[in-house]
Design a protein around this motif. Sequence first.
Motif, short mmCIF file in Angstrom:
data_model
loop_
_atom_site.label_atom_id
_atom_site.label_comp_id
_atom_site.label_asym_id
_atom_site.label_seq_id
_atom_site.Cartn_x
_atom_site.Cartn_y
_atom_site.Cartn_z
N TYR A 20 2.22 8.36 -7.57
CA TYR A 20 3.01 9.54 -7.91
C TYR A 20 2.24 10.48 -8.83
CZ TYR A 20 7.25 7.83 -5.67
OH TYR A 20 8.18 7.41 -4.75
N SER A 21 1.42 9.94 -9.73
CA SER A 21 0.63 10.78 -10.63
C SER A 21 -0.40 11.60 -9.87
CB SER A 21 -0.08 9.92 -11.68
OG SER A 21 0.85 9.28 -12.51
N ASP A 22 -0.90 11.04 -8.79
CA ASP A 22 -1.95 11.70 -8.02
C ASP A 22 -1.39 12.62 -6.94
OD1 ASP A 22 -4.97 11.64 -7.63
OD2 ASP A 22 -4.26 11.28 -5.58
N SER A 23 -0.11 12.54 -6.70
CA SER A 23 0.51 13.28 -5.60
C SER A 23 0.82 14.72 -6.00
CB SER A 23 1.79 12.60 -5.12
OG SER A 23 1.49 11.34 -4.56
N VAL A 24 0.85 15.58 -5.01
CA VAL A 24 1.21 16.99 -5.21
C VAL A 24 2.65 17.10 -5.63
CG1 VAL A 24 1.47 19.21 -4.08
CG2 VAL A 24 -0.50 17.77 -3.57
N SER A 25 3.51 16.21 -5.06
CA SER A 25 4.94 16.29 -5.34
C SER A 25 5.23 15.81 -6.74
CB SER A 25 5.70 15.43 -4.34
OG SER A 25 5.30 14.08 -4.44
N THR A 26 6.38 16.20 -7.26
CA THR A 26 6.81 15.77 -8.58
C THR A 26 7.82 14.66 -8.51
OG1 THR A 26 8.54 17.47 -8.57
CG2 THR A 26 6.42 18.05 -9.56
N GLY A 27 8.18 14.27 -7.31
CA GLY A 27 9.16 13.21 -7.12
C GLY A 27 8.83 12.42 -5.90
N PRO A 28 9.80 11.68 -5.37
CA PRO A 28 9.52 10.79 -4.24
C PRO A 28 9.00 11.52 -3.02
CG PRO A 28 11.63 10.25 -5.25
CD PRO A 28 11.15 11.52 -5.88
N GLY A 29 7.76 11.21 -2.66
CA GLY A 29 7.08 11.55 -1.42
C GLY A 29 7.48 12.81 -0.71
N ARG A 30 7.92 12.64 0.54
CA ARG A 30 8.16 13.76 1.45
C ARG A 30 9.23 14.69 0.96
NH1 ARG A 30 10.27 10.63 6.10
NH2 ARG A 30 10.99 9.39 4.36
N GLU A 31 10.15 14.18 0.12
CA GLU A 31 11.28 15.00 -0.28
C GLU A 31 10.87 16.21 -1.10
OE1 GLU A 31 13.91 12.41 -2.33
OE2 GLU A 31 14.13 11.05 -0.63
N ASN A 32 9.70 16.16 -1.75
CA ASN A 32 9.30 17.23 -2.65
C ASN A 32 8.01 17.90 -2.24
OD1 ASN A 32 11.29 17.06 -5.06
ND2 ASN A 32 10.79 14.94 -4.58
N GLN A 33 7.60 17.71 -1.01
CA GLN A 33 6.36 18.37 -0.58
C GLN A 33 6.62 19.83 -0.25
OE1 GLN A 33 3.98 16.37 2.32
NE2 GLN A 33 4.34 14.38 1.42
N ASN A 52 0.83 -1.20 0.00
CA ASN A 52 0.00 0.00 0.00
C ASN A 52 0.86 1.25 0.00
OD1 ASN A 52 -2.81 -1.32 0.81
ND2 ASN A 52 -1.22 -2.25 2.07
N ALA A 53 0.36 2.28 -0.66
CA ALA A 53 1.05 3.57 -0.68
C ALA A 53 0.01 4.68 -0.53
CB ALA A 53 1.83 3.75 -1.98
N THR A 54 0.46 5.80 -0.01
CA THR A 54 -0.43 6.94 0.27
C THR A 54 -0.01 8.15 -0.54
OG1 THR A 54 -0.82 6.15 2.52
CG2 THR A 54 -1.28 8.46 2.10
N ARG A 55 -1.00 8.85 -1.06
CA ARG A 55 -0.72 10.07 -1.83
C ARG A 55 0.20 11.01 -1.06
NH1 ARG A 55 -5.77 13.57 -3.63
NH2 ARG A 55 -6.02 13.68 -1.36
N ASP A 56 1.17 11.55 -1.73
CA ASP A 56 2.15 12.50 -1.22
C ASP A 56 3.23 11.88 -0.33
OD1 ASP A 56 0.92 14.58 -2.59
OD2 ASP A 56 -0.36 15.09 -0.89
#
Length: 199
Positions: A186-199, A69-73
């Motif tokens: 990743y497509s649905d996330s606000v970030s453009t790259g891996p998770g927390r690093e790009n929030q 499982n993975a979570t958006r952002d």
Amino acid sequence: MPLRLLRPLLRRLIIGISLLPALAFATSFNVSDAQRHAHWQSMTLTLGDERHFRAVEDHSYTDATLSVNATRDVCDLPWLEMRVTLEEHQGNSDTLNVVPALVRVDDGEIRQAVAEFITQRGDDGFYAHFYINALDTVLTDMREGAQFFLAFEMSTSEQDEREPWHMTFSLDGADAALTRMQTACYSDSVSTGPGRENQ
């Protein structure tokens, strides 16, 4: 595995519990965009503003599933979960036990893990959440493997030795399901790259 050897692993991994969303604790979500990949499926889970992405093997057992499982952002913090269907809905939300576990893909390296056994009030599932230091490596192996093996050390003391509880899940379709899950996250996330690093 002795408890003294588990403590360093637990200390590092239990930190991750606070990062797990409600999905990890058996909340009911709306399922959409499900797609079959041989013995696996990929799907999106939503509840209000929460969005999670899942790759799940539901073929090997009639009463058990294995999922990633993975979570958006926070797509770079996936978690591994097993669910076993119980005979009745549970009356309490509880952490029943934390036990040593072993995971392996095919004939590869046996990796030590910690499994947290959880029930949720009103849910008929028994959940095992796995904390594995090398989860990224395990997920890579799952993409290329044929079978995923789990073993739980169920003894409660050195005098109470019990046979480990083993389960085997098929990896036929895991690569496609995991790829689709990760791409959707990743497509649905606000970030453009891996998770927390790009929030």
